[in-house]
Design a protein around this motif. Sequence first.
Motif, short mmCIF file in Angstrom:
data_model
loop_
_atom_site.label_atom_id
_atom_site.label_comp_id
_atom_site.label_asym_id
_atom_site.label_seq_id
_atom_site.Cartn_x
_atom_site.Cartn_y
_atom_site.Cartn_z
N THR A 223 18.93 -18.49 -31.50
CA THR A 223 20.34 -18.26 -31.88
C THR A 223 20.49 -18.34 -33.38
OG1 THR A 223 21.14 -19.16 -29.78
CG2 THR A 223 22.71 -19.08 -31.61
N HIS A 232 29.98 -11.62 -32.13
CA HIS A 232 31.08 -12.55 -31.93
C HIS A 232 30.56 -13.97 -32.09
CE1 HIS A 232 33.49 -9.21 -30.47
NE2 HIS A 232 32.52 -8.92 -29.61
N LEU A 233 31.23 -14.73 -32.95
CA LEU A 233 30.85 -16.11 -33.20
C LEU A 233 31.84 -17.06 -32.55
CD1 LEU A 233 30.01 -15.87 -37.02
CD2 LEU A 233 28.37 -15.90 -35.12
N SER A 234 31.35 -18.20 -32.08
CA SER A 234 32.24 -19.23 -31.56
C SER A 234 33.15 -19.72 -32.68
CB SER A 234 31.44 -20.40 -30.99
OG SER A 234 30.68 -21.01 -32.01
N GLU A 235 34.27 -20.32 -32.31
CA GLU A 235 35.23 -20.77 -33.32
C GLU A 235 34.63 -21.78 -34.30
OE1 GLU A 235 39.69 -22.84 -33.64
OE2 GLU A 235 38.87 -22.23 -31.70
N ALA A 348 28.30 -27.57 -33.36
CA ALA A 348 28.77 -26.18 -33.49
C ALA A 348 27.69 -25.21 -33.05
CB ALA A 348 29.20 -25.91 -34.92
N ILE A 351 27.41 -25.23 -29.27
CA ILE A 351 28.49 -24.46 -28.65
C ILE A 351 28.18 -22.97 -28.74
CG2 ILE A 351 30.93 -23.83 -28.91
CD1 ILE A 351 31.44 -26.72 -29.81
N GLU A 352 27.71 -22.53 -29.90
CA GLU A 352 27.36 -21.12 -30.09
C GLU A 352 26.27 -20.69 -29.12
OE1 GLU A 352 27.48 -17.33 -31.72
OE2 GLU A 352 28.78 -19.00 -32.30
N ASN A 354 25.43 -22.27 -26.31
CA ASN A 354 25.71 -22.75 -24.95
C ASN A 354 24.63 -23.72 -24.46
OD1 ASN A 354 27.28 -22.92 -22.61
ND2 ASN A 354 26.15 -21.27 -21.59
#
Length: 456
Positions: A223, A232-235, A348, A351-352, A354
């Motif tokens: 990743t 698309h990136l996580s917040e 972070a 989260i990106e 998963n």
Amino acid sequence: MPEEQYHKTYLEEQLPVELREQLRADNLDPTHLPTYEYLNSKGFETRGLNQAVKRHYGDEMTLHKFLKEQGFGYRGGEEWPTTHPETLGLLNGYRDSRKNRNGDRDPTVATMESAMRGILHTIQDLHGTSNLLHFARYEAADEKYEVNEQVEEVIDTIKAEKSDGAAENYIRYWKDFYEYAAVRTRIDHNPVMEVEGQYSFDYTPQKDRQPVADEQIRTLWETLKHLPEREHLSEPVANLADRHGLQEWQVMMMTLIVLGVSVGPRASDITRSSCREHWVLDENPHIKFPVRKNLPGQVPVLTHPEFLQAYIDYMEATRPNWNGKPFPSKESEKGSRSAKTLNNWLKALCIEANVELDDGRYPTLQNLRQTWHNQYLEVLRVNQVRLQLVADEQGTKDEDQIDISYRTAEEERESIRSLASRKFEELLPLSELPAIMANTLNESEYYDKQTDLDEF
């Protein structure tokens, strides 16, 4: 015969007087128990004194035991291990306040008392004082930074000796003590509050911390390597990209993952480390950790030392005022991003990608450290199996005999390092620099792409 230098009269009558005079001259509590380091620095030759007290009072006697009998330091019958009057009064008041205002029950009060006694003992061992107010008062900025460093030493020692849960209790009560004292006496700053942001606490015992699985490590790594290509990136990652630049953050996170997985440092090890002073990336790559009680002070870099060297060169090339910290910060007095920030960065990324632990939490640097620990132990087991196989083939009963007879210590280390490097390189495959680094540096100095193609 020459006259004995440390006779009983000197030990019992002159030494205590001289020592108290020296303590007063240094503005220290004249009854505190000084460390051996302090005694030697002031001309009290501890080796000769220790031998003298054993000679006169028996082999069980030590210099520190003798000084305690002469009235120095904490004696077991005392409620608090301090003789500093203002500290004593405030400790008693703090305890009463927690009982009467907070409604703390007896077990909680006992936990607080134990924590504060532990703080006092550690302070006395490290800094030769039991005056808690010493750390909360200063006359000039330089003095403030000096006492902050002393407080860091205390917290580092407690974290090394206690579980994270116990260490957090110690530090929480110590900080709370200064908040109580601040409305009752002169408190220039709360030194614990000043430095605590550098520390993170994992309340799971070391043996119970879940390592990050091999496949999860690879997922995080892939990743990261392809982060600029993601549509698309996580917040959390998008916010960090806005703040630092996506490719800059990618480089810093790849460095953090390489450190976490292949070196296994604690978060506080990273924040204290200096790339210029402590990273040795030669034919025997390793990182030195100068403040590490009960832990190795030097740890091998088991994979990608060339990437870490490239990171240093990149920072030197792109940050003219770089302070040498792996993750520098202009806002921090210590010049480094805090352990909490680094764990937030790792969260972070998780989260990106998963990636979660079995209980649904996101991995921290402690979990990466457990991964490193488990992987390294596995390498040691493989090495031992190899020795056993050789012993079986040669008809030797004991694999240790193979080790002793045929392998030098350096050969043993090299064998383990080679096995470990292959293992960790499988977890973190890398054959080129991230684009932003490759555009700044001569990539061929770090990775030979032609060799990679030939091997392919």
